[in-house]
Design a protein around this motif. Structure first.
Motif, mmCIF file in Angstrom:
data_model
loop_
_atom_site.group_PDB
_atom_site.id
_atom_site.type_symbol
_atom_site.label_atom_id
_atom_site.label_comp_id
_atom_site.label_asym_id
_atom_site.label_seq_id
_atom_site.Cartn_x
_atom_site.Cartn_y
_atom_site.Cartn_z
ATOM 1 N N VAL A 37 0.806 -1.224 0.000
ATOM 2 C CA VAL A 37 0.000 0.000 0.000
ATOM 3 C C VAL A 37 0.843 1.279 0.000
ATOM 4 O O VAL A 37 0.314 2.380 -0.137
ATOM 5 C CB VAL A 37 -0.966 0.063 1.209
ATOM 6 C CG1 VAL A 37 -1.971 -1.070 1.145
ATOM 7 C CG2 VAL A 37 -0.208 0.021 2.530
ATOM 8 N N LEU A 115 -7.879 2.450 -1.899
ATOM 9 C CA LEU A 115 -7.461 1.713 -0.706
ATOM 10 C C LEU A 115 -6.318 2.429 0.022
ATOM 11 O O LEU A 115 -6.268 2.434 1.251
ATOM 12 C CB LEU A 115 -7.058 0.283 -1.096
ATOM 13 C CG LEU A 115 -8.248 -0.575 -1.556
ATOM 14 C CD1 LEU A 115 -7.782 -1.830 -2.282
ATOM 15 C CD2 LEU A 115 -9.137 -0.950 -0.371
ATOM 16 N N ASP A 118 -7.779 4.940 2.201
ATOM 17 C CA ASP A 118 -8.324 4.331 3.422
ATOM 18 C C ASP A 118 -7.216 4.032 4.426
ATOM 19 O O ASP A 118 -7.387 4.218 5.636
ATOM 20 C CB ASP A 118 -9.072 3.033 3.077
ATOM 21 C CG ASP A 118 -10.329 3.298 2.253
ATOM 22 O OD1 ASP A 118 -10.726 4.478 2.133
ATOM 23 O OD2 ASP A 118 -10.920 2.332 1.738
ATOM 24 N N VAL A 119 -6.084 3.550 3.923
ATOM 25 C CA VAL A 119 -4.951 3.255 4.810
ATOM 26 C C VAL A 119 -4.457 4.533 5.486
ATOM 27 O O VAL A 119 -4.179 4.551 6.688
ATOM 28 C CB VAL A 119 -3.801 2.587 4.026
ATOM 29 C CG1 VAL A 119 -2.532 2.511 4.870
ATOM 30 C CG2 VAL A 119 -4.212 1.198 3.563
ATOM 31 N N LEU A 121 -6.131 7.302 6.090
ATOM 32 C CA LEU A 121 -7.095 7.709 7.116
ATOM 33 C C LEU A 121 -6.868 6.904 8.396
ATOM 34 O O LEU A 121 -6.860 7.447 9.504
ATOM 35 C CB LEU A 121 -8.534 7.479 6.627
ATOM 36 C CG LEU A 121 -9.089 8.385 5.513
ATOM 37 C CD1 LEU A 121 -10.459 7.881 5.053
ATOM 38 C CD2 LEU A 121 -9.205 9.829 5.984
ATOM 39 N N ALA A 122 -6.668 5.609 8.226
ATOM 40 C CA ALA A 122 -6.507 4.734 9.390
ATOM 41 C C ALA A 122 -5.172 4.986 10.098
ATOM 42 O O ALA A 122 -5.101 4.978 11.329
ATOM 43 C CB ALA A 122 -6.620 3.268 8.964
ATOM 44 N N LEU A 123 -4.125 5.221 9.316
ATOM 45 C CA LEU A 123 -2.819 5.495 9.927
ATOM 46 C C LEU A 123 -2.882 6.765 10.772
ATOM 47 O O LEU A 123 -2.357 6.814 11.899
ATOM 48 C CB LEU A 123 -1.745 5.625 8.836
ATOM 49 C CG LEU A 123 -0.338 6.001 9.293
ATOM 50 C CD1 LEU A 123 0.213 5.005 10.308
ATOM 51 C CD2 LEU A 123 0.620 6.097 8.101
ATOM 52 N N ASN A 125 -5.494 7.950 12.243
ATOM 53 C CA ASN A 125 -6.249 7.618 13.457
ATOM 54 C C ASN A 125 -5.401 6.880 14.475
ATOM 55 O O ASN A 125 -5.533 7.087 15.680
ATOM 56 C CB ASN A 125 -7.428 6.707 13.112
ATOM 57 C CG ASN A 125 -8.596 7.498 12.620
ATOM 58 O OD1 ASN A 125 -8.911 8.543 13.179
ATOM 59 N ND2 ASN A 125 -9.237 7.025 11.580
ATOM 60 N N ARG A 126 -4.563 5.980 13.972
ATOM 61 C CA ARG A 126 -3.725 5.197 14.879
ATOM 62 C C ARG A 126 -2.746 6.105 15.601
ATOM 63 O O ARG A 126 -2.542 5.999 16.822
ATOM 64 C CB ARG A 126 -2.978 4.121 14.092
ATOM 65 C CG ARG A 126 -2.964 2.789 14.786
ATOM 66 C CD ARG A 126 -1.603 2.428 15.333
ATOM 67 N NE ARG A 126 -0.629 2.265 14.292
ATOM 68 C CZ ARG A 126 0.478 2.996 14.197
ATOM 69 N NH1 ARG A 126 0.734 3.962 15.064
ATOM 70 N NH2 ARG A 126 1.334 2.777 13.218
ATOM 71 N N ALA A 129 -4.554 8.098 18.205
ATOM 72 C CA ALA A 129 -4.962 7.280 19.361
ATOM 73 C C ALA A 129 -3.849 7.206 20.396
ATOM 74 O O ALA A 129 -4.109 7.127 21.605
ATOM 75 C CB ALA A 129 -5.363 5.876 18.903
ATOM 76 N N THR A 137 -9.611 12.139 18.575
ATOM 77 C CA THR A 137 -10.201 11.258 17.564
ATOM 78 C C THR A 137 -11.608 11.725 17.195
ATOM 79 O O THR A 137 -11.982 11.739 16.021
ATOM 80 C CB THR A 137 -10.242 9.809 18.091
ATOM 81 O OG1 THR A 137 -8.904 9.391 18.376
ATOM 82 C CG2 THR A 137 -10.859 8.868 17.072
ATOM 83 N N SER A 141 -12.546 12.914 13.498
ATOM 84 C CA SER A 141 -13.556 12.123 12.776
ATOM 85 C C SER A 141 -14.696 13.019 12.303
ATOM 86 O O SER A 141 -15.174 12.903 11.177
ATOM 87 C CB SER A 141 -14.110 11.016 13.676
ATOM 88 O OG SER A 141 -13.075 10.176 14.116
ATOM 89 N N ILE A 144 -13.563 14.968 9.311
ATOM 90 C CA ILE A 144 -13.553 14.167 8.076
ATOM 91 C C ILE A 144 -14.985 13.991 7.540
ATOM 92 O O ILE A 144 -15.234 14.091 6.342
ATOM 93 C CB ILE A 144 -12.885 12.790 8.332
ATOM 94 C CG1 ILE A 144 -11.380 12.972 8.506
ATOM 95 C CG2 ILE A 144 -13.165 11.799 7.207
ATOM 96 C CD1 ILE A 144 -10.664 13.454 7.256
#
Lengths: 329, 329
Positions: A37, A115, A118-119, A121-123, A125-126, A129, A137, A141, A144
């Motif tokens: 990715v 994709l 999406d990765v 966005l998730a990275l 968030n991680r 966190a 968060t 969120s 977004i």
């Protein structure tokens, strides 16, 4: 002799120190991603851009007393969230270029790019966190969600000549300003600023973001001095109604307005008509009027800044307001 | 007389009680979204599906002592994350149908659907943030990154006849099992289970997820008794290598194998050849062998379940293992 205006010099000095650190952090974090990715993600991040959002987070956090390197992961998360929206936007717009380079979906494929977004966005968030503050968060969120809603509304209103100034402002607040707001508010939160100052940071970011997008929309109707001497008029061609064009339609006598709006709605304007509209918008000073509107929002942002403590970073945040209003590209 | 096997009855009873509550929560949360982004989101959620992931979260949380309604927002977040990937997947696959209904991007447009997926990812994050436990966000973000990486690898390996069993397992673990794992692990975390039991929940979810996808891949090569009597062979036609097809290529003499693999790589198999391969895979029992492989993972999941306390929900989690292995569609 150095003729750089002092405000721009302040930003330049700050950027010189901070940009390499922001970029190094982005590189290190994305190097850790699965290699399947990684390419589109590093492509969009390497394309550069102003890094305005992470800079705002850093500045807000430090202006409000955050210590040392605490703000980098959060700041870089903002750039990741922004870049994720760019990856998805390029597919929406079917844009072939982004910041002068081929768009990720052209180089790596559409599926891979969706994709990768999406990765990213998730990275982001991680990383957020890891601060152990769920409010961060929640705010990001929410930002977004509002950004996406702003983009959907923008698409839904392409060639809608009934778009009002208010609805236009709602769209640009969504698609641009909420992420600026979140960048500043989250910076204030990790500095432990308390509700009042957090609200001030929120307001500064929100109004700066609106001003930024207004200037962006004005620039689309201004001749870039370095290239053709003609404004691009990209928004006009794409059927996007922004303040200069709304103002232009409003300036026309009823008959002429109805006729031209109908041709714009039907995407039936000839190249000659398009060029004439661009000329008229220049002649009427409608891009400048849009910048003036931006100035009013910048003024509100400046007011919010007054409750910040007297630290050097407050001066940089103030200089950014000048930069955003004055920028020529 | 009721001939339903007892295991399925346990699940049915649980679903009867819980499905309406899960659906009501999803409806209420998405009703609050901006109306510009709501339609594709409610479309994909209304299409139904098994609600397996939220059910796993609820069951894990309750099996481990979470009280009352605490698990619903988290459980529903899992369904939102899953549905967000479905919205994006449908665009990747250019699939026109999803769960028997028109895909969201056909009804609402591609751009609107990409953005709706982004909103759903963010909404899930916001709900999870409300638990005040950043570890939940970290685990779910990690799962989304791995899911996307699994999908990218799957796309990269279409018609790659050199795909090994191990690489195939890596792909399905990514694209399916990590979200199952996160569903169970997060359920355990909000129950306050402690590291050992959290690891058991993690293992149960991971192995269940692998088993689930293996059975899914087996079903693609099995005649559905209610329709044409012919297996769909969708994966074979799309060039997707899964365990039955890998096993089939492995079963061929070298010459024949090289020839057929080359035609498969070139997407040059005729309808007659495709039908013959499907027949051969049935004759050799390769779908059944894939189910047997699933059985081994289910066994590991069952072992993990042994460290759960003796509560009714543990029985339901055990019944789900049976259901996943036995399902015929």
């Amino acid at each position: 002799m150095d003729n750089t205006p002092p405000m721009q010099k302040i930003i330049a000095l700050y950027l010189e120190r901070e940009l390499p650190r922001i970029n190094a952090f982005l590189q290190a974090e994305t190097d850790r991603l699965d290699e399947s990715v990684r390419p589109p993600i590093q492509h969009v991040l390497a394309a550069g851009g102003k890094r305005l959002r992470p800079l705002l987070t850093l500045l807000a956090a430090r202006a409000l007393g955050a210590e040392g390197d605490k703000a980098y992961p959060l700041a870089c998360s903002l750039e990741m969230l922004h870049s994720a929206t760019l990856l998805h936007d390029d597919i929406l717009d079917e844009a072939d270029l982004r910041r002068g380079r081929k768009s990720a979906h052209i180089v790596f494929g559409r599926s891979e790019t969706i994709l990768a977004g999406d990765v990213l966005l998730a990275l982001a968030n991680r990383l957020v966190a890891d601060y152990g503050q769920p409010r961060l968060t929640a705010i990001l969120s929410e930002a977004i969600m509002r950004t996406a809603a702003g983009e959907v509304k923008e698409i839904a209103n392409v060639r809608n000549t009934e778009l009002t100034n208010e609805a236009y402002l709602d769209i640009i607040t969504g698609k641009t300003a909420y992420l600026f707001q979140a960048a500043c508010e989250c910076g204030a939160i990790i500095a432990g600023s308390g509700p009042e100052i957090e609200q001030a940071a929120h307001d500064y970011g929100l109004y700066l973001g609106i001003a930024f997008q207004l200037v962006d929309d004005a620039l689309d109707y201004v001749s870039p001095s370095d290239v053709s001497g003609k404004p691009s008029g990209g928004d006009l061609r794409e059927g996007k109604l922004t303040l200069p064009l709304i103002g232009y339609f409003n300036s026309l006598p009823a008959d002429r307005r109805a006729e031209l709006e109908a041709r714009f709605r039907d995407n039936a304007l000839s190249e000659v008509e398009t060029a004439a509209i661009l000329d008229e918008i220049t002649r009427l000073g409608l891009a400048d009027r849009t910048r003036e509107a931006a100035g009013k929002y910048a003024e509100r942002a400046r007011e919010a800044l007054r409750s910040f403590p007297d630290r050097p970073e407050r001066e940089v945040l103030d200089a950014i307001l000048h930069y955003v209003l004055a920028r020529q590209k």
